[in-house]
Design a protein around this motif. Structure first.
Motif, short mmCIF file in Angstrom:
data_model
loop_
_atom_site.label_atom_id
_atom_site.label_comp_id
_atom_site.label_asym_id
_atom_site.label_seq_id
_atom_site.Cartn_x
_atom_site.Cartn_y
_atom_site.Cartn_z
N CYS A 138 10.74 36.22 22.44
CA CYS A 138 10.87 34.81 22.85
C CYS A 138 12.00 34.63 23.85
CB CYS A 138 11.10 33.93 21.62
SG CYS A 138 9.69 33.82 20.51
N ILE A 165 4.70 35.58 31.21
CA ILE A 165 3.39 35.46 30.58
C ILE A 165 2.85 36.82 30.18
CG2 ILE A 165 0.99 34.80 30.96
CD1 ILE A 165 1.99 32.60 32.82
N THR A 169 3.61 38.17 26.31
CA THR A 169 2.41 38.12 25.49
C THR A 169 2.06 39.49 24.92
OG1 THR A 169 1.57 36.29 26.85
CG2 THR A 169 -0.01 37.41 25.42
N GLY A 172 4.25 40.07 22.14
CA GLY A 172 3.82 39.16 21.09
C GLY A 172 2.61 39.68 20.34
N VAL A 173 1.67 40.31 21.05
CA VAL A 173 0.50 40.91 20.41
C VAL A 173 0.92 42.02 19.45
CG1 VAL A 173 -1.53 42.35 20.83
CG2 VAL A 173 -1.15 40.30 22.20
N VAL A 194 -6.64 42.70 25.77
CA VAL A 194 -5.58 41.75 26.15
C VAL A 194 -4.46 42.47 26.90
CG1 VAL A 194 -3.77 40.25 25.25
CG2 VAL A 194 -6.08 40.11 24.31
N LEU A 198 -3.39 41.76 30.79
CA LEU A 198 -2.05 41.27 31.11
C LEU A 198 -1.29 42.25 32.02
CD1 LEU A 198 -1.08 39.84 27.61
CD2 LEU A 198 -1.56 38.54 29.68
#
Length: 363
Positions: A138, A165, A169, A172-173, A194, A198
């Motif tokens: 974050c 982004i 992400t 985060g995955v 994903v 990305l």
């Protein structure tokens, strides 16, 4: 579905290899390039550990540890790319070391599985490190987005959002799949797709900026200190010099820097200049990397002068800080110390001592 699972993993790894090779070839022996290569290895390790391959226990543990390292590596990369003051706070460094050590001990103690026989051990070896990893991910997004408005390095400014982004992400995955312990070939295939999308998104964004990439990497490597009295240097055109004079007049004579919350858009409107041209002028002709750095030159210069003035020694430091444009004393203290190496209070005490010493010699 096994073929789709295998194909998606290979596609994701291919983009990671491309990303690592791109920086290794074009920017060899750069720390930021080595960090990006390490990050690519960490994400590749995550993909491999979730593949159908029956890895030996030692190899699986190594891959899991590398995957766990990804949020910390990404955080360091973001720090080097987007922060002009790159010094890592000791507390953050200790937190990263703590979560890596605890997670590694847990993996080695339980053979890569999650401890279920003790709630305390589950929290210590698994849950707490996951929360720290989530915090780092974050904060990466926060660092990338926070300084975009005031960033004067155009290549860095354009890459902030794709980086936040894409990379944020991806991590985060990884954290989410571990946090909620979602698995299975179908979900793993989705994770790989994903990640592939990305990383491809990030590679395309970097490819669009390939002509400006050396400037971005140079910004991440070299952090020259700018003195408070810095003036425009280098050869500039007559037209650019006229624009510079217009900006300097507005800053010095009208004291625009003393306006709290002044943005580069506000300054552009004051001097009747397009914002993108003002960004380029301050960055390329006046050699500032961000707008706050530009403002701090004037704010700290006036504050230092007033703190040296015997006639203003009765004025509280907080009043001077607010008067030159800072919204809090803490932000003023931080900016002042970064410029002069001491806090405003120490600066004032040292100045008073010098005045006393010079007065004593004159008697």
């Amino acid at each position: 579905m096994s073929w789709l699972h295998t194909a998606s993993s290979f596609l994701a790894i291919s983009q990671l290899v491309f990303l690592a090779c791109l920086y290794s070839v074009y920017f060899p022996r750069r720390l930021i390039s080595r960090l990006i290569v390490l990050f690519s290895i960490c994400i590749t390790a995550y993909i491999l550990v979730r593949s159908d391959v029956d890895w030996p226990q030692a190899v699986r543990l190594l891959l899991t540890i590398l995957a766990t390292l990804a949020p910390a590596v990404l955080w360091v990369i973001a720090r080097y790319l987007f922060e002009d003051q790159r010094r890592v706070h000791p507390g953050v460094a200790a937190m990263i070391i703590f979560y890596m050590v605890i997670r590694t001990i847990g993996l080695l103690s339980y053979g890569g599985s999650v401890p279920r026989d003790s709630t305390f051990l589950y929290l210590l070896y698994f849950y707490i490190p996951q929360w720290i990893m989530l915090f780092l991910a974050c904060h990466v997004v926060y660092m990338a987005c926070r300084g975009r408005e005031g960033d004067l390095v155009e290549s860095r400014r354009q890459v902030r959002v794709p980086f936040a982004i894409g990379m944020g992400t991806i991590v985060g995955v990884i954290i989410g799949s571990g946090f909620f312990q979602f698995g299975g070939p179908q979900l793993d295939t989705l994770y790989f797709i994903v990640i592939f999308g990305l990383i491809l998104f990030v590679n395309l964004a970097m490819f669009r900026l390939q002509n400006d990439a050396p400037q971005l990497i140079q910004t991440a490597v070299e952090q020259p200190r700018i003195a408070a009295s810095t003036l425009p240097t280098g050869t500039v055109s007559r037209h650019d010099q006229q624009l510079i004079d217009r900006v300097l007049t507005a800053m010095r004579q009208e004291r625009l820097y003393a306006e709290p919350g002044l943005t580069i858009g506000d300054l552009a409107a004051k001097v009747s200049l397009q914002e993108y041209r003002l960004r380029r002028l301050i960055n390329q002709a006046m050699h500032f990397r961000n707008f706050n750095q530009f403002l701090n030159q004037y704010r700290i210069e006036e504050a230092a002068r007033r703190l040296r003035d015997p006639e203003e020694e009765h004025i509280p430091i907080s009043s001077i800080a607010l008067d030159v444009g800072y919204v809090s004393l803490s932000s003023f203290n931080k900016a002042f110390k970064e410029t002069h190496g001491v806090t405003p209070s120490v600066w004032r005490i040292q100045t008073d001592a010098q005045h006393f010493a010079s007065g004593g010699q004159g008697e």
